[in-house]
Design an enzyme around this catalytic site. Structure first.
Site, short mmCIF file in Angstrom:
data_model
loop_
_atom_site.label_atom_id
_atom_site.label_comp_id
_atom_site.label_asym_id
_atom_site.label_seq_id
_atom_site.Cartn_x
_atom_site.Cartn_y
_atom_site.Cartn_z
N HIS A 173 0.85 -1.19 0.00
CA HIS A 173 0.00 0.00 0.00
C HIS A 173 0.88 1.23 0.00
O HIS A 173 2.02 1.20 0.46
CB HIS A 173 -1.00 -0.01 1.16
CG HIS A 173 -0.40 0.04 2.53
ND1 HIS A 173 0.02 1.19 3.13
CD2 HIS A 173 -0.14 -0.96 3.42
CE1 HIS A 173 0.48 0.92 4.34
NE2 HIS A 173 0.41 -0.38 4.54
N ASP A 210 -0.25 4.46 1.04
CA ASP A 210 -0.57 5.51 2.01
C ASP A 210 0.16 5.28 3.34
O ASP A 210 0.58 4.15 3.64
CB ASP A 210 -2.08 5.62 2.23
CG ASP A 210 -2.73 4.31 2.70
OD1 ASP A 210 -2.23 3.23 2.32
OD2 ASP A 210 -3.72 4.38 3.45
N ASP A 265 6.26 0.88 7.30
CA ASP A 265 4.86 0.58 6.94
C ASP A 265 4.42 1.45 5.78
O ASP A 265 3.83 2.50 5.99
CB ASP A 265 3.98 0.78 8.17
CG ASP A 265 2.54 0.43 7.93
OD1 ASP A 265 2.25 -0.29 6.96
OD2 ASP A 265 1.68 0.87 8.71
N GLU A 300 -4.99 1.60 2.47
CA GLU A 300 -4.97 0.46 3.40
C GLU A 300 -5.13 0.96 4.83
O GLU A 300 -5.78 0.34 5.65
CB GLU A 300 -3.64 -0.31 3.27
CG GLU A 300 -3.63 -1.65 4.00
CD GLU A 300 -3.22 -1.57 5.45
OE1 GLU A 300 -3.45 -2.55 6.18
OE2 GLU A 300 -2.68 -0.54 5.91
N GLU A 301 -4.53 2.12 5.11
CA GLU A 301 -4.50 2.63 6.48
C GLU A 301 -5.86 3.10 6.97
O GLU A 301 -6.03 3.40 8.13
CB GLU A 301 -3.46 3.76 6.62
CG GLU A 301 -2.03 3.32 6.37
CD GLU A 301 -1.48 2.37 7.44
OE1 GLU A 301 -2.24 1.99 8.34
OE2 GLU A 301 -0.30 2.01 7.35
N GLU A 360 2.41 -7.11 3.35
CA GLU A 360 3.23 -6.62 4.44
C GLU A 360 3.20 -7.51 5.68
O GLU A 360 2.23 -8.22 5.94
CB GLU A 360 2.80 -5.21 4.85
CG GLU A 360 1.42 -5.17 5.47
CD GLU A 360 0.93 -3.74 5.68
OE1 GLU A 360 1.69 -2.92 6.20
OE2 GLU A 360 -0.22 -3.45 5.32
N HIS A 370 3.39 3.32 12.74
CA HIS A 370 2.42 4.28 13.30
C HIS A 370 2.99 5.06 14.49
O HIS A 370 2.27 5.80 15.13
CB HIS A 370 1.10 3.61 13.70
CG HIS A 370 0.38 2.95 12.56
ND1 HIS A 370 -0.96 2.65 12.58
CD2 HIS A 370 0.80 2.54 11.34
CE1 HIS A 370 -1.32 2.07 11.44
NE2 HIS A 370 -0.25 1.99 10.67
ZN ZN Z 1 0.80 -1.19 6.44
#
Ligand code: ZN
Length: 420
Positions: free
Chosen positions: A95, A97, A128, A159-160, A187, A385
């Site tokens: 992904h 984003d 990520d 995705e996030e 991932e 994150h």
């Molecule tokens: Zn991810």
């Protein structure tokens, strides 16, 4: 969530970087350029991402196209056609984003991709999962001549924020079936030890709100049958189960977060005034259930707690995944064998696990295809994150070498049942 901007600093930093580091590995330079694209939710720069990845695909010699099922949410498909394009393909999913940042907590600006003296590259998305997107591409840049099977890159938006405008649509769409997927890589997570995690399944996410209704009255009296007493019973049942699962995890070193059910109370609502006993109160819980749990029995248990709280207690699910399809992590699965054999040859310690949260892989498995979650980042703290997300350059470059072994192995899986 507020997203702050800071003007132009990354670009200037980028130019200084290139001027002062002429000998840097070009894979690292491209990784840093990709990190500097502000693909941050809630308004990711998907145009910038598309431009960058299509340029890279062109350099490498990959075909590229865009699917846009939802306007402004491009799914990029890059394709490397193998010598036997009728065989099921290898899908490399990632992904584009990244999640928002609290810039004041970062040592370096989160879109600067600053590399410190130890080789740690700091940016949102280093773990990520912008690293993996670039590692796939860099590996193939060098492998281009060896392809035996068709390989597709599916590069997803959003995705996030749940993947609903990306992989959830794609996985069920005829376009995805038309890619003829064999195995999908997606991932994983960083691993603080020298082991590498490989995720073969994900937990089922259930979000439930329990509404408790009862008798109202004045706040000065002992009113019976209140919404609050029922809510108290519901909360106790859920949180006692939470304690039991936590103890089960802590007392058995063989278990991981993926093996137990997590429960968290995430919302409480109710009440109109300080001195009025309300007619309704509610609580919302976020549960993550391992795919090995009997969901029917679990559902009966959970709804039993609600019933036991009294009459006028109802519940609603906002999310209730019932799909428990796993990818078999042993040599009976030719994709697993082709994935793990080169890892063994490289001396990597693989640890098959159930993913503790949710990724795009759940949509792929639900659609009936095998998927493995793997981000080659060992000896790395888990910072997705988090503030100061970073990846060490040597870990990043080693990941390219790992994919250079895994991808040809997957591409060389001989025709399977139903393939000829
Ligand atoms: Zn991810």
């Amino acid at each position: 969530m507020a997203v702050r901007t800071f003007g132009g600093w990354e670009q200037i930093q980028s130019r200084i970087f290139q001027m002062t580091n002429p000998t840097e590995n070009p894979s690292t330079t491209r990784f840093q350029e990709y990190l500097r694209i502000r693909s941050i939710q809630p308004e990711p720069d998907y145009d910038g991402i598309r431009h960058f990845l299509f340029k890279m695909a062109e350099e490498i010699g990959l075909e590229s196209r865009v699917l846009e099922f939802v306007q402004g949410k491009p799914i990029l498909i890059l394709t490397w056609t193998g010598t036997q394009p009728h065989l099921r393909s290898i899908i490399l999913n990632s992904h584009t984003d990244v999640v928002p940042v609290f810039e004041e907590f970062w040592t370096y600006p989160p879109f600067s991709a600053h590399k410190d003296k130890d080789g740690n590259i700091y940016a949102r998305g280093t773990q990520d999962m912008k690293s993996v997107t670039i590692q796939y591409l860099e590996a193939v840049r060098e492998l281009k001549a060896e392809g035996l099977r068709l390989t597709h890159w599916t590069v997803e938006p959003d995705e996030e924020i749940g993947g609903h405008t990306g992989m959830e649509i794609l996985a069920e769409h005829p376009e995805f079936r038309a890619l003829n997927p064999g195995i999908t890589l997606d991932e994983g997570l960083a691993s603080p030890s020298d082991e590498f995690n490989v995720f073969y399944a994900e937990k089922c996410v259930w979000w439930i709100t329990v509404h408790c209704r009862g008798d109202p009255g004045h706040g000065s009296r002992f009113i019976e049958n209140t919404a609050a007493s029922k809510l108290n019973s519901v909360i106790n049942s859920f949180l006692e189960f939470r304690e039991k699962e936590k103890k089960r995890l802590q007392s058995n070193p063989r278990l991981t977060l993926g093996d137990v059910t997590t429960v968290n109370m995430t919302k409480v609502n109710g009440g109109v005034s300080c001195n009025v006993i309300p007619t309704e109160m509610s609580a919302t819980f976020d549960l993550r259930i391992p795919p090995t749990v009997n969901l029917k029995e679990f559902e009966a248990q959970l709804e039993g707690w609600c019933r036991a709280a009294g009459d006028q207690v109802t519940w609603e699910y906002h999310q209730k995944c019932m799909n428990q399809r796993m990818t078999t992590p042993d040599n009976s699965n030719p994709w697993w064998k082709a994935f793990s054999d080169p890892c063994k040859e490289l001396g990597l310690k693989l640890k098959p696990e159930i993913f503790p949260a949710a990724t795009d892989s759940r949509y792929i498995r639900t659609a009936g295809f095998d998927a493995l979650g793997f981000s080659p980042m060992n000896n790395t703290p888990i910072l997705l994150h988090d503030h100061n997300e970073y990846l060490n350059e040597s870990v990043f470059l080693r990941g390219i070498e790992i994919y250079k072994r895994i991808l040809p192995s997957l591409a060389s899986v001989p025709p399977l049942d139903g393939e000829h």
